[in-house]
Design a protein around this motif. Structure first.
Motif, PDB file in Angstrom:
ATOM      1  N   LEU A  74      -6.532   0.465 -36.833  1.00  0.00           N
ATOM      2  CA  LEU A  74      -6.753  -0.458 -37.795  1.00  0.00           C
ATOM      3  C   LEU A  74      -6.050  -0.252 -39.418  1.00  0.00           C
ATOM      4  N   LEU A  75      -5.648  -1.215 -39.802  1.00  0.00           N
ATOM      5  CA  LEU A  75      -5.230  -1.078 -41.360  1.00  0.00           C
ATOM      6  C   LEU A  75      -5.916  -2.155 -42.266  1.00  0.00           C
ATOM      7  N   GLU A  76      -6.903  -1.454 -43.280  1.00  0.00           N
ATOM      8  CA  GLU A  76      -7.320  -2.542 -43.996  1.00  0.00           C
ATOM      9  C   GLU A  76      -6.722  -2.623 -45.140  1.00  0.00           C
ATOM     10  N   ILE A  77      -6.286  -3.694 -45.685  1.00  0.00           N
ATOM     11  CA  ILE A  77      -5.525  -3.810 -46.798  1.00  0.00           C
ATOM     12  C   ILE A  77      -6.436  -4.521 -47.854  1.00  0.00           C
ATOM     13  N   GLY A  78      -6.511  -3.804 -49.258  1.00  0.00           N
ATOM     14  CA  GLY A  78      -7.319  -4.087 -50.019  1.00  0.00           C
ATOM     15  C   GLY A  78      -8.813  -3.386 -49.866  1.00  0.00           C
ATOM     16  N   CYS A  79      -8.826  -2.239 -49.530  1.00  0.00           N
ATOM     17  CA  CYS A  79     -10.238  -1.676 -48.946  1.00  0.00           C
ATOM     18  C   CYS A  79     -11.174  -1.494 -50.241  1.00  0.00           C
ATOM     19  N   GLY A  80     -10.874  -1.638 -51.536  1.00  0.00           N
ATOM     20  CA  GLY A  80     -11.852  -1.347 -52.397  1.00  0.00           C
ATOM     21  C   GLY A  80     -12.324   0.070 -52.385  1.00  0.00           C
ATOM     22  N   VAL A  81     -13.778   0.007 -52.412  1.00  0.00           N
ATOM     23  CA  VAL A  81     -14.357   1.425 -52.220  1.00  0.00           C
ATOM     24  C   VAL A  81     -15.106   1.616 -50.860  1.00  0.00           C
ATOM     25  N   PRO A  93     -16.709   3.712 -32.636  1.00  0.00           N
ATOM     26  CA  PRO A  93     -16.307   5.155 -32.718  1.00  0.00           C
ATOM     27  C   PRO A  93     -15.091   5.513 -32.343  1.00  0.00           C
ATOM     28  N   ASP A  94     -14.445   4.713 -31.822  1.00  0.00           N
ATOM     29  CA  ASP A  94     -12.956   4.893 -31.176  1.00  0.00           C
ATOM     30  C   ASP A  94     -12.101   4.522 -32.330  1.00  0.00           C
ATOM     31  N   LEU A  95     -12.450   3.776 -33.220  1.00  0.00           N
ATOM     32  CA  LEU A  95     -11.387   3.200 -33.973  1.00  0.00           C
ATOM     33  C   LEU A  95     -10.748   4.312 -35.031  1.00  0.00           C
ATOM     34  N   LYS A  96      -9.378   3.998 -35.463  1.00  0.00           N
ATOM     35  CA  LYS A  96      -8.625   5.050 -36.423  1.00  0.00           C
ATOM     36  C   LYS A  96      -8.506   4.028 -37.461  1.00  0.00           C
ATOM     37  N   ILE A  97      -8.877   4.369 -38.737  1.00  0.00           N
ATOM     38  CA  ILE A  97      -8.454   3.192 -39.874  1.00  0.00           C
ATOM     39  C   ILE A  97      -7.659   4.095 -40.930  1.00  0.00           C
TER      40      ILE A  97
END
Length: 293
Positions: A74-81, A93-97
């Motif tokens: 997963l890519l989160e754009i605008g992740c803030g803090v 638990p399987d997710l890579k970010i």
């Protein structure tokens, strides 16, 4: 949302005929990252609450979804803090970010969090309107992109370039999960004269921008320009009640899902045309038929 509400909202917005002077408009548009960096300098990690609701709204974030046949990326754009990152990592638990933000200070807060580990999360500074994501993330390698209250911080003329940038790293069949401010939202109607840059685009007291979307605008950005398939695209209404402050109103958001075609050729063509398309895309008059919200 009924027709009477839409009419009243349009009448309220029509009263504000003044716009921010051109010099200040250019300054706010070009210094978006700088102003958000100042925001995080003032507020640190104390302003936004963790987003524990995202996996209720988007099933793709839950363990055991189709994407979980292999470890999903997963890519989160605008992740803030990191208010999105930590609840999702805990529940899945399987997710890579991968996580990016155009505020260096915000990214440092993510990296300094006790839950941060590059085994599961890699945070980096990136202005998605100009910095190529594929310089950090392999093309066509991301299953899910989350865009949660981030596109509203971008000037409209730069939003198409951001879409094409995201599309380049999205897997065939990968999805963009989108939620942001919708037209006629309470926050838009409360802006006083002197904060409007153009239709649906405003500047807050701290210099950060706030754009209010129509579903038509999302279709224009992600389908017509980005070459993606529209799975969902609608208004979401949340009732806001605060008896102490005598508030009883509706928050209006847009929530959508877009999917990359299985054939990667349309994706490659969409990115190749970015340098031309990102300056020519204009926001047409929104569809005001919102009775189905």
């Amino acid at each position: 949302m009924n027709e009477a509400f839409v009419t009243r909202a349009q009448e309220t917005l029509a009263k504000d005929t003044s716009t921010v002077p051109e010099f200040w408009q250019n300054k706010y548009r070009t210094e978006a990252a700088k102003n958000w960096d100042k925001f995080y300098n003032r507020n640190a990690t104390n302003f936004f609450k963790d987003r524990h609701w995202t996996d209720r709204e988007f099933e793709e974030l839950r363990p055991g979804h189709t994407f979980s046949e292999q470890k999903p990326v997963l890519l989160e754009i605008g992740c803030g803090v990191g208010n999105f990152i930590w609840p999702v990592l805990k529940s899945n638990p399987d997710l890579k970010i991968f996580a990016c933000d155009f505020s260096p200070r915000a990214v440092r807060y993510v990296q300094a969090n006790e839950n941060y580990s590059e085994d599961r999360c890699y945070a980096f500074v990136c202005d998605i309107t100009k910095d190529r994501l594929a310089d950090t993330i392999p093309p066509h390698s991301v299953d899910i992109v989350s865009a949660i209250f981030v596109f509203s911080a971008l000037p409209p003329e730069k939003q198409a370039a951001a879409v094409a940038n995201i599309v380049e790293i999205l897997k065939p069949g990968g999805r963009i999960l989108f939620r942001d401010y919708g037209m006629y939202d309470l926050a838009q109607l409360r802006f006083k004269s002197g904060h409007k840059l153009e239709d649906n685009l405003y500047v807050r007291q701290d210099g950060t921008l706030s754009y209010y979307f129509s579903t038509h605008r999302l279709q224009e950005l992600f389908v017509e320009h980005g070459g993606l398939l529209e799975l969902e695209n609608d208004y979401t209404i949340k009732r806001l009640v605060n008896a102490k402050k005598n508030i009883d109103s509706e928050r209006i958001f847009v929530q959508a899902k877009f999917q990359a075609p299985i054939d990667t050729e349309p994706i490659d063509l969409a990115f190749a045309g970015t340098r031309i398309a990102d300056t020519s895309l204009t926001d047409q008059k929104p569809n005001t038929d919102m009775d189905t919200c």
